[in-house]
Design an enzyme around this catalytic site. Structure first.
Site, PDB file in Angstrom:
ATOM      1  N   LYS A 126      52.993  38.676 -81.380  1.00  0.00           N
ATOM      2  CA  LYS A 126      53.430  38.731 -79.986  1.00  0.00           C
ATOM      3  C   LYS A 126      54.566  39.725 -79.797  1.00  0.00           C
ATOM      4  O   LYS A 126      54.567  40.502 -78.840  1.00  0.00           O
ATOM      5  CB  LYS A 126      53.812  37.331 -79.508  1.00  0.00           C
ATOM      6  N   LYS A 161      54.479  30.445 -74.102  1.00  0.00           N
ATOM      7  CA  LYS A 161      53.771  30.175 -75.354  1.00  0.00           C
ATOM      8  C   LYS A 161      54.715  30.321 -76.535  1.00  0.00           C
ATOM      9  O   LYS A 161      55.700  31.073 -76.481  1.00  0.00           O
ATOM     10  CB  LYS A 161      52.563  31.106 -75.512  1.00  0.00           C
ATOM     11  N   ARG A 216      39.227  40.974 -76.564  1.00  0.00           N
ATOM     12  CA  ARG A 216      39.627  41.299 -77.933  1.00  0.00           C
ATOM     13  C   ARG A 216      39.016  42.658 -78.282  1.00  0.00           C
ATOM     14  O   ARG A 216      37.800  42.821 -78.333  1.00  0.00           O
ATOM     15  CB  ARG A 216      39.146  40.225 -78.897  1.00  0.00           C
ATOM     16  N   ARG A 231      36.857  36.886 -73.677  1.00  0.00           N
ATOM     17  CA  ARG A 231      36.856  35.436 -73.849  1.00  0.00           C
ATOM     18  C   ARG A 231      37.224  34.817 -72.507  1.00  0.00           C
ATOM     19  O   ARG A 231      38.374  34.871 -72.086  1.00  0.00           O
ATOM     20  CB  ARG A 231      37.821  35.054 -74.973  1.00  0.00           C
ATOM     21  N   ARG A 239      43.067  29.242 -70.135  1.00  0.00           N
ATOM     22  CA  ARG A 239      43.073  29.925 -71.419  1.00  0.00           C
ATOM     23  C   ARG A 239      41.665  30.398 -71.774  1.00  0.00           C
ATOM     24  O   ARG A 239      40.705  29.641 -71.648  1.00  0.00           O
ATOM     25  CB  ARG A 239      43.595  28.995 -72.517  1.00  0.00           C
ATOM     26  N   ASP A 279      44.686  42.208 -77.871  1.00  0.00           N
ATOM     27  CA  ASP A 279      44.310  41.314 -76.783  1.00  0.00           C
ATOM     28  C   ASP A 279      44.739  41.955 -75.475  1.00  0.00           C
ATOM     29  O   ASP A 279      45.920  42.319 -75.303  1.00  0.00           O
ATOM     30  CB  ASP A 279      44.982  39.948 -76.941  1.00  0.00           C
ATOM     31  N   GLU A 287      48.848  40.857 -76.825  1.00  0.00           N
ATOM     32  CA  GLU A 287      49.161  40.571 -78.225  1.00  0.00           C
ATOM     33  C   GLU A 287      48.493  41.616 -79.112  1.00  0.00           C
ATOM     34  O   GLU A 287      47.518  42.256 -78.714  1.00  0.00           O
ATOM     35  CB  GLU A 287      48.669  39.173 -78.646  1.00  0.00           C
ATOM     36  N   ASN A 289      46.973  41.400 -82.914  1.00  0.00           N
ATOM     37  CA  ASN A 289      46.644  40.474 -84.004  1.00  0.00           C
ATOM     38  C   ASN A 289      46.439  41.258 -85.289  1.00  0.00           C
ATOM     39  O   ASN A 289      45.521  42.072 -85.387  1.00  0.00           O
ATOM     40  CB  ASN A 289      45.382  39.696 -83.649  1.00  0.00           C
TER      41      ASN A 289
END
Length: 322
Positions: A126, A161, A216, A231, A239, A279, A287, A289
């Site tokens: 993050k 978060k 993603r 997603r 979410r 993301d 984000e 990852n």
């Protein structure tokens, strides 16, 4: 002679092979003739400055009734291994940090380690995204509840978060004036009356385009795969994480997606981050990852791709980005 490939991952017996990207990487390595070896956290050691691991020979099968077999464990000098895939799911806890220190030594001594162990320590999924503020919606990372409340009041609608969360766990959407805000912050910050032991929390302006999906984007050596997995939240859920019930739908990259990838890509290459997941919600990076990016199997299935093959082509063609 094919280079051996060892993987450090979470227990292989508990994965869901239909959507497990690590499993896709193992299938591809085996298809190419690379001998496979398996290890978990706890299987690493340093002996007189040399990196060792308790490795088990591994075979994989794309069969949900039985997808792997393991041989007898044997302590092995990691310098005998060609490539190590570090694929532990987040969070990056203290023990995994120590694992990366062992892998530093292996990399120094010529082992190809993916992703670079130093980058795994340095690039919180993050916080690292904040290296690219031009790509992001307004975001705050803080331990101070008053500062987090100020952010919510300023932007009116926000997502809170934990800094070390994954899979959509511990994420809250909150609006200015919400009477539950203090309770949410207590849950996330966990501060005592003296202000000690507080945990960093991320506050991000809510992005309404989440209704179209949290995309993603997989990056290989700083270049994007041409399709992303959106997603999409289901029902009343905000979410999009697949682990939180989101539905995965493949989409071509937009011009904005490609711009974000171009902004981030050179830094990924500089840090030795060879396989990464960005993301993106709407027009914004949220984000980066780096520990065990997923969604390769879903994209392979929807678009006839072989993302694991693309990564191994890169690893075999360019052993190092240095």
């Amino acid at each position: 002679m094919p280079r051996s490939v060892a993987v450090l991952m979470d227990p292989i017996g508990s994965i869901k092979i239909a959507k497990d990207t690590t499993f896709a990487l193992l299938l591809e390595a085996q298809r190419r003739g690379h001998p496979l070896y398996y290890m978990e956290q706890g299987d690493l050691a340093l002996r007189d400055g040399a990196p060792w691991a308790k490795l088990r020979p591994l075979s994989v099968m794309d069969d949900p009734t039985g997808w792997y077999t393991l041989g007898e464990a044997r302590w092995t000098d990691l310098r005998e291994v060609g490539t190590v895939l570090l694929r532990k799911d987040p969070p990056v806890d203290p023990q995994f940090v120590y694992d990366t220190l062992v892998m530093d030594v292996a990399q120094r001594d010529g082992v190809q380690v993916v992703n670079d162990p130093r980058a795994l320590r340095d690039c919180n999924e993050k916080v690292f995204a904040l290296h690219f503020p031009q790509c992001m919606a307004p975001t705050l990372v803080a331990r101070d509840p008053a500062e987090l409340r100020r952010f919510v009041a300023e932007h009116g609608d926000a997502v809170l978060k934990p800094l070390d969360g994954m899979g959509g766990r511990g994420i809250f959407r909150v609006q200015a004036g919400d009477k539950n805000l203090n309770s949410m912050l207590e849950t996330l910050v966990q501060g005592d009356s003296h202000g000690q032991e507080r945990q960093f929390t991320v506050a991000q302006k809510f992005i309404p385009q989440i209704s179209a999906g949290d995309k993603r984007i997989l990056m290989i050596d700083g270049e994007p795969v041409p399709y992303a997995l959106a997603r999409i939240p289901q029902g009343d859920e905000f979410r999009g994480n697949l682990a939180a019930g989101g539905r995965g739908e493949g989409v071509p990259l937009s011009d904005r997606d490609r711009w974000i990838a171009a902004e981030v890509g050179p830094e990924l290459r500089r840090r030795g981050l060879r396989f990464v997941g960005l993301d993106v919600i709407g027009d914004y990076l949220t984000e980066i990852n780096v520990t065990s990016p997923t969604c390769a199997r879903e994209l392979d299935k929807q678009f006839g791709l072989n993302i694991a093959g693309m990564l191994f082509d890169a690893l075999e063609t360019r052993p190092s980005l240095a």
